[in-house]
Scaffold this motif. Sequence first.
Motif, PDB file in Angstrom:
ATOM      1  N   UNK A   9       0.830  -1.209   0.000  1.00 60.22           N
ATOM      2  CA  UNK A   9       0.000   0.000   0.000  1.00 60.22           C
ATOM      3  C   UNK A   9       0.863   1.258   0.000  1.00 60.22           C
ATOM      4  N   UNK A  10       1.952   1.240   0.769  1.00 61.87           N
ATOM      5  CA  UNK A  10       2.859   2.391   0.811  1.00 61.87           C
ATOM      6  C   UNK A  10       3.510   2.618  -0.550  1.00 61.87           C
ATOM      7  N   UNK A  11       3.893   1.536  -1.214  1.00 59.32           N
ATOM      8  CA  UNK A  11       4.497   1.642  -2.546  1.00 59.32           C
ATOM      9  C   UNK A  11       3.483   2.203  -3.536  1.00 59.32           C
ATOM     10  N   UNK A  12       2.241   1.726  -3.470  1.00 62.95           N
ATOM     11  CA  UNK A  12       1.202   2.227  -4.372  1.00 62.95           C
ATOM     12  C   UNK A  12       0.943   3.710  -4.160  1.00 62.95           C
ATOM     13  N   UNK A  13       0.926   4.147  -2.904  1.00 62.98           N
ATOM     14  CA  UNK A  13       0.726   5.571  -2.608  1.00 62.98           C
ATOM     15  C   UNK A  13       1.897   6.396  -3.133  1.00 62.98           C
ATOM     16  N   UNK A  14       3.114   5.906  -2.912  1.00 60.52           N
ATOM     17  CA  UNK A  14       4.298   6.621  -3.399  1.00 60.52           C
ATOM     18  C   UNK A  14       4.281   6.721  -4.914  1.00 60.52           C
ATOM     19  N   UNK A  15       3.926   5.628  -5.602  1.00 56.43           N
ATOM     20  CA  UNK A  15       3.844   5.654  -7.063  1.00 56.43           C
ATOM     21  C   UNK A  15       2.801   6.650  -7.533  1.00 56.43           C
ATOM     22  N   UNK A  16       1.664   6.650  -6.885  1.00 58.06           N
ATOM     23  CA  UNK A  16       0.597   7.581  -7.249  1.00 58.06           C
ATOM     24  C   UNK A  16       1.059   9.026  -7.067  1.00 58.06           C
TER      25      UNK A  16
END
Length: 68
Positions: A9-16
């Motif tokens: 989830x943290x990676x997805x937020x950072x990518x976004x």
Amino acid sequence: MKLNKEIEEAVQIANSNLWNIIHEVSKHDLKLARKLDHAIADYKEASWRSGQRNGIELAKRILATEEK
């Protein structure tokens, strides 16, 4: 694995967040946005390769410990 889900989830937020920044930059300077996009892609690739290498080294240590 709660920790893995939190990391994903943290990676997805950072990518976004990164893509939002690139989008905002592209409104003002498309050439700079492209450079930023390439720099981020290169960084992600290098991080992935580093993680793979670290994982292999960890696996080797675990196997060496189990063989003793």
